[in-house]
Design a protein around this motif. Structure first.
Motif, PDB file in Angstrom:
ATOM      1  N   LYS A 162      36.466  47.954  27.785  1.00 42.42           N
ATOM      2  CA  LYS A 162      37.709  48.935  27.717  1.00 42.42           C
ATOM      3  C   LYS A 162      38.197  48.704  29.169  1.00 42.42           C
ATOM      4  CE  LYS A 162      37.783  53.207  26.056  1.00 42.42           C
ATOM      5  NZ  LYS A 162      39.262  52.627  25.831  1.00 42.42           N
ATOM      6  N   SER A 163      37.333  48.546  30.340  1.00 44.70           N
ATOM      7  CA  SER A 163      38.037  48.289  31.623  1.00 44.70           C
ATOM      8  C   SER A 163      38.940  47.370  31.545  1.00 44.70           C
ATOM      9  CB  SER A 163      37.207  48.078  32.532  1.00 44.70           C
ATOM     10  OG  SER A 163      36.147  49.131  32.720  1.00 44.70           O
ATOM     11  N   ILE A 164      38.525  46.043  30.850  1.00 47.95           N
ATOM     12  CA  ILE A 164      39.661  44.927  30.602  1.00 47.95           C
ATOM     13  C   ILE A 164      40.826  45.492  29.959  1.00 47.95           C
ATOM     14  CG2 ILE A 164      39.703  42.461  29.966  1.00 47.95           C
ATOM     15  CD1 ILE A 164      36.779  42.171  30.439  1.00 47.95           C
ATOM     16  N   LEU A 165      40.641  45.980  28.899  1.00 47.84           N
ATOM     17  CA  LEU A 165      41.842  46.389  28.031  1.00 47.84           C
ATOM     18  C   LEU A 165      42.693  47.369  28.694  1.00 47.84           C
ATOM     19  CD1 LEU A 165      42.806  46.463  25.180  1.00 47.84           C
ATOM     20  CD2 LEU A 165      41.601  48.665  24.639  1.00 47.84           C
ATOM     21  N   SER A 166      42.085  48.179  29.670  1.00 47.53           N
ATOM     22  CA  SER A 166      43.069  49.354  30.437  1.00 47.53           C
ATOM     23  C   SER A 166      43.797  48.511  31.516  1.00 47.53           C
ATOM     24  CB  SER A 166      42.239  50.331  30.930  1.00 47.53           C
ATOM     25  OG  SER A 166      41.360  51.037  29.584  1.00 47.53           O
ATOM     26  N   TYR A 167      43.187  47.737  32.349  1.00 49.98           N
ATOM     27  CA  TYR A 167      43.729  47.239  33.513  1.00 49.98           C
ATOM     28  C   TYR A 167      43.871  45.693  33.671  1.00 49.98           C
ATOM     29  CZ  TYR A 167      39.497  48.854  35.476  1.00 49.98           C
ATOM     30  OH  TYR A 167      38.194  49.151  35.545  1.00 49.98           O
ATOM     31  N   GLY A 168      43.205  44.879  32.711  1.00 48.87           N
ATOM     32  CA  GLY A 168      43.231  43.464  32.845  1.00 48.87           C
ATOM     33  C   GLY A 168      44.295  42.802  32.297  1.00 48.87           C
ATOM     34  N   THR A 169      44.504  41.610  32.630  1.00 50.08           N
ATOM     35  CA  THR A 169      45.802  40.506  32.644  1.00 50.08           C
ATOM     36  C   THR A 169      45.342  40.408  30.809  1.00 50.08           C
ATOM     37  OG1 THR A 169      44.716  38.685  32.973  1.00 50.08           O
ATOM     38  CG2 THR A 169      45.788  39.791  34.811  1.00 50.08           C
ATOM     39  N   GLU A 170      46.591  39.884  30.339  1.00 47.22           N
ATOM     40  CA  GLU A 170      46.633  39.565  29.013  1.00 47.22           C
ATOM     41  C   GLU A 170      45.740  38.256  28.978  1.00 47.22           C
ATOM     42  OE1 GLU A 170      47.318  39.647  24.973  1.00 47.22           O
ATOM     43  OE2 GLU A 170      47.881  40.923  26.646  1.00 47.22           O
ATOM     44  N   ARG A 171      45.545  37.334  29.899  1.00 47.08           N
ATOM     45  CA  ARG A 171      44.759  36.391  29.743  1.00 47.08           C
ATOM     46  C   ARG A 171      43.561  36.820  29.625  1.00 47.08           C
ATOM     47  NH1 ARG A 171      41.703  33.074  32.806  1.00 47.08           N
ATOM     48  NH2 ARG A 171      41.597  30.631  32.627  1.00 47.08           N
ATOM     49  N   GLN A 172      43.015  37.690  30.394  1.00 46.90           N
ATOM     50  CA  GLN A 172      41.601  38.314  30.737  1.00 46.90           C
ATOM     51  C   GLN A 172      41.207  38.793  29.138  1.00 46.90           C
ATOM     52  OE1 GLN A 172      42.130  40.938  33.994  1.00 46.90           O
ATOM     53  NE2 GLN A 172      41.350  39.131  35.320  1.00 46.90           N
ATOM     54  N   LYS A 173      42.251  39.638  28.874  1.00 47.02           N
ATOM     55  CA  LYS A 173      41.907  40.307  27.426  1.00 47.02           C
ATOM     56  C   LYS A 173      41.560  39.208  26.339  1.00 47.02           C
ATOM     57  CE  LYS A 173      44.951  43.997  28.669  1.00 47.02           C
ATOM     58  NZ  LYS A 173      46.226  44.833  28.230  1.00 47.02           N
ATOM     59  N   GLU A 174      42.641  38.276  26.305  1.00 49.64           N
ATOM     60  CA  GLU A 174      42.304  37.148  25.218  1.00 49.64           C
ATOM     61  C   GLU A 174      40.912  36.415  25.402  1.00 49.64           C
ATOM     62  OE1 GLU A 174      45.791  35.054  25.587  1.00 49.64           O
ATOM     63  OE2 GLU A 174      47.125  36.158  24.322  1.00 49.64           O
ATOM     64  N   LYS A 175      40.659  36.340  26.661  1.00 48.92           N
ATOM     65  CA  LYS A 175      39.368  35.423  26.978  1.00 48.92           C
ATOM     66  C   LYS A 175      38.150  36.179  26.887  1.00 48.92           C
ATOM     67  CE  LYS A 175      37.175  32.940  30.858  1.00 48.92           C
ATOM     68  NZ  LYS A 175      37.059  32.747  32.330  1.00 48.92           N
ATOM     69  N   TYR A 176      38.093  37.539  27.067  1.00 50.39           N
ATOM     70  CA  TYR A 176      36.755  38.249  27.266  1.00 50.39           C
ATOM     71  C   TYR A 176      36.514  39.096  25.937  1.00 50.39           C
ATOM     72  CZ  TYR A 176      36.666  36.483  32.116  1.00 50.39           C
ATOM     73  OH  TYR A 176      36.681  35.786  33.051  1.00 50.39           O
ATOM     74  N   ILE A 177      37.352  39.870  25.715  1.00 48.50           N
ATOM     75  CA  ILE A 177      37.348  40.739  24.683  1.00 48.50           C
ATOM     76  C   ILE A 177      36.983  40.339  23.156  1.00 48.50           C
ATOM     77  CG2 ILE A 177      38.336  42.711  23.319  1.00 48.50           C
ATOM     78  CD1 ILE A 177      39.842  43.561  25.782  1.00 48.50           C
ATOM     79  N   PRO A 178      37.510  39.130  22.686  1.00 45.13           N
ATOM     80  CA  PRO A 178      36.778  38.863  21.528  1.00 45.13           C
ATOM     81  C   PRO A 178      35.464  38.068  21.655  1.00 45.13           C
ATOM     82  CG  PRO A 178      39.321  37.726  21.875  1.00 45.13           C
ATOM     83  CD  PRO A 178      38.708  38.493  23.049  1.00 45.13           C
ATOM     84  N   GLU A 179      35.141  37.587  22.700  1.00 40.97           N
ATOM     85  CA  GLU A 179      33.829  37.240  22.977  1.00 40.97           C
ATOM     86  C   GLU A 179      32.875  38.408  22.855  1.00 40.97           C
ATOM     87  OE1 GLU A 179      32.581  33.485  23.204  1.00 40.97           O
ATOM     88  OE2 GLU A 179      34.443  33.846  22.135  1.00 40.97           O
ATOM     89  N   LEU A 180      33.138  39.309  23.549  1.00 38.77           N
ATOM     90  CA  LEU A 180      32.509  40.846  23.688  1.00 38.77           C
ATOM     91  C   LEU A 180      32.237  41.196  22.250  1.00 38.77           C
ATOM     92  CD1 LEU A 180      31.239  43.218  24.739  1.00 38.77           C
ATOM     93  CD2 LEU A 180      33.683  43.944  25.211  1.00 38.77           C
ATOM     94  N   ASN A 181      33.316  41.226  21.486  1.00 36.14           N
ATOM     95  CA  ASN A 181      33.287  41.745  20.188  1.00 36.14           C
ATOM     96  C   ASN A 181      32.127  41.325  19.214  1.00 36.14           C
ATOM     97  OD1 ASN A 181      35.183  43.501  20.830  1.00 36.14           O
ATOM     98  ND2 ASN A 181      36.919  42.400  19.971  1.00 36.14           N
ATOM     99  N   LYS A 182      31.999  39.611  19.434  1.00 38.60           N
ATOM    100  CA  LYS A 182      31.195  38.845  18.637  1.00 38.60           C
ATOM    101  C   LYS A 182      29.565  38.953  19.535  1.00 38.60           C
ATOM    102  CE  LYS A 182      35.054  35.566  17.613  1.00 38.60           C
ATOM    103  NZ  LYS A 182      35.604  34.528  17.904  1.00 38.60           N
ATOM    104  N   GLY A 183      29.629  39.654  20.124  1.00 36.82           N
ATOM    105  CA  GLY A 183      28.336  39.860  20.927  1.00 36.82           C
ATOM    106  C   GLY A 183      27.756  38.584  21.834  1.00 36.82           C
ATOM    107  N   ARG A 184      28.673  37.817  22.188  1.00 33.06           N
ATOM    108  CA  ARG A 184      28.457  36.531  22.887  1.00 33.06           C
ATOM    109  C   ARG A 184      28.295  36.885  24.320  1.00 33.06           C
ATOM    110  NH1 ARG A 184      32.496  32.602  19.564  1.00 33.06           N
ATOM    111  NH2 ARG A 184      31.274  32.548  17.770  1.00 33.06           N
ATOM    112  N   ILE A 185      28.864  37.954  24.992  1.00 34.97           N
ATOM    113  CA  ILE A 185      28.809  38.100  26.494  1.00 34.97           C
ATOM    114  C   ILE A 185      28.669  39.582  26.822  1.00 34.97           C
ATOM    115  CG2 ILE A 185      30.233  36.274  27.175  1.00 34.97           C
ATOM    116  CD1 ILE A 185      32.566  37.993  27.208  1.00 34.97           C
TER     117      ILE A 185
END
Length: 382
Positions: A97-120
Motif C-alpha cells: 500500500k505504501s508503493i501504491l500510495s506514493y510509488g512510481t508507476e514503474r515501482q507499482k508494476e514491478k513490486y505489487i504483482p509479485e507481492l500479490n503472488k506471494g513471491r516477495i
C-alpha cells in the motif's frame, strides 16, 4: 455487526473463515508462537486465494478492494490467527500500500504483482534507538555518490519481519540542513545488498513475527529506489501509518473477540461452588464490559475505514480507532486472564498468549499517548 457489511464483504469473511477453520487450527498458532516461526505457509495460501491482492487495482493483479474490505478481512484473520494478520500488515500495508500510495508507476508494476503472488515480502525500518515517536530525529543517512545512487549508513530498531523480508522500506536523512520534518526520504532497499545486517530481538509477545535491529554500512541504493519524492519521506510515512493504524485496530478487534468468546465458553464449563462461574454476577459483568468495548472498537474502526474510502484523511478518527481498540485488547486480555484464574497463567491455555501479545499493539504503530496527542490536535469546537 453484519448490517454494517455489504454482500461482497460478507463473502470475503465467509471464505476466509472457512480457510482458517480448516487450515489454521489452534495447534498451529501455538506451534508458531513456541517455535517463533514466521507463517510462510499461511501467507502463501492467502496469496493463492487472492487475499494479498485485496487493496490493489486489478491492473496490478489485485481485487480493487476498499479500506473497509481490508479492515473486515484483518478482523476475521486476526480472530483465528493474529500472527498471520500481523505478517499480512507487514507485507501488504507497509510494503504494497505504501508503493501504491506514493510509488512510481514503474515501482507499482514491478513490486505489487509479485507481492500479490506471494513471491516477495516487505518490512518497515524506521524507528531508531533515539528516534521512536520522534521520527524526525533519525540519524540514518543516505548520501548521493554521483553515480545515480545513494550510500546508506545507520541503524534501525524494532523492524518487524526484517529477517524474512526481501525489501526494506527505510527512512533516511538526505538533507542534513533541512528543517525538522523535511529532508527525509523513503527508500526501497533490497535486503540482499551488501552491508546489511539483521539481528533478532527477544520480545514478550508476537513471537512468530520477529522484531529486529538492522544495521546499514555503506549500502548502495539506486536512485530509482527512492519511494515517493526526495525530502518528503516524513509525510509519505504518515500515510503509511494511517493505513497501519486502521488495520492494526481491526487486528485488535478480531483478537479481542476471540479472547471474549474463549472466556465465555470457559465460564460456562468451569464449575465452582456447584455452579458454572458464568452464573456469578462479577463474571457476567466482566464479559458484558468486554463485549461492549469490543463493539465500540469495531464501530470506531469501521468508521475510520469508511472515511478513508471517501477520500478523507480521517486523522482524528484513525487515531481514535487505534488507541481505543488496542487498549480494549489489553483490557479484554486482562479480564480474560481473571476469568480463567490460575489456568490462565499456565502456558497451555491460550489466553496467556493474548495477554502477552496485547501490549505490542498499544506501542506498535504509535503509542497510545501519541494517538491522544494527535486526537487533541484535531479537536475543534462545534
Amino acid at each position: 455487526m453484519s448490517l454494517l457489511l455489504n454482500d461482497d464483504q460478507k463473502l470475503l469473511i465467509a471464505t476466509l473463515k472457512k480457510y482458517c477453520k480448516k487450515n489454521i487450527p489452534i495447534e498451529r498458532i501455538r506451534e508458531l508462537d513456541v517455535h517463533e516461526e514466521f507463517p510462510e505457509k499461511e501467507m502463501r495460501d492467502l496469496a493463492e486465494m487472492g487475499f494479498l491482492g485485496v487493496p490493489f487495482p486489478t491492473k496490478y493483479g489485485g481485487m480493487e478492494g476498499t479500506m473497509k474490505d481490508l479492515t473486515v478481512i484483518m478482523e476475521e484473520l486476526s480472530y483465528h490467527a493474529p500472527v498471520v494478520a500481523t505478517a499480512y500488515i507487514m507485507c501488504v500495508v507497509f510494503g504494497g500500500k505504501s508503493i501504491l500510495s506514493y510509488g512510481t508507476e514503474r515501482q507499482k508494476e514491478k513490486y505489487i504483482p509479485e507481492l500479490n503472488k506471494g513471491r516477495i515480502k516487505f518490512a518497515l525500518s524506521v524507528t531508531e534507538p533515539n528516534a521512536g515517536s520522534d521520527i524526525a530525529n533519525i540519524k540514518t543517512t543516505a548520501k548521493p555518490n554521483g553515480n545515480n545512487e545513494y550510500i546508506l549508513n545507520g541503524s534501525k530498531v524494532f523492524s518487524t519481519g526484517a529477517h524474512v523480508a526481501d525489501y526494506l522500506l527505510v527512512l533516511a536523512k538526505t538533507e542534513s540542513s533541512a528543517t525538522k520534518n523535511r529532508g527525509l526520504t523513503m527508500f526501497l532497499v533490497d535486503k540482499k545488498s551488501p552491508g546489511i545486517e539483521v539481528i533478532k530481538l527477544d520480545k514478550l509477545g508476537m513471537k512468530a513475527v520477529w522484531t529486529n535491529e538492522v544495521f546499514f554500512t555503506d549500502v548502495v541504493v539506486p536512485a530509482e529506489n527512492i519511494l515517493g519524492t526526495l525530502g518528503n519521506g516524513f509525510y509519505h510515512l504518515m500515510s503509511t501509518f494511517g493505513d497501519e493504524r486502521i488495520v492494526g485496530a481491526a487486528v485488535t478487534v478480531g483478537y479481542a473477540q476471540k479472547v471474549l468468546d474463549d472466556a465465555l465458553l470457559y465460564s460456562k464449563q468451569r464449575q465452582q461452588f456447584d455452579q458454572s462461574i458464568s452464573e456469578f454476577q462479577v463474571i457476567q459483568h466482566y464479559l458484558a464490559e468486554m463485549q461492549t468495548k469490543i463493539n465500540a472498537s469495531r464501530l470506531l474502526t469501521y468508521h475510520a475505514a469508511e472515511l478513508r474510502d471517501k477520500g478523507e484523511l480521517a486523522i482524528k478518527e484513525t487515531s481514535m480507532a487505534k488507541y481505543y481498540s488496542s487498549e480494549t485488547l489489553t483490557f479484554v486480555a486482562n479480564k480474560g486472564m481473571q476469568i480463567f484464574g490460575g489456568n490462565g497463567y499456565m502456558m497451555e491455555f491460550d489466553v496467556q498468549r493474548a495477554w502477552r501479545d496485547a501490549k505490542f499493539w498499544e506501542i506498535a504503530g504509535g503509542t497510545t499517548e501519541i494517538q491522544k496527542n494527535i486526537i487533541f490536535s484535531q479537536l475543534k469546537m462545534r
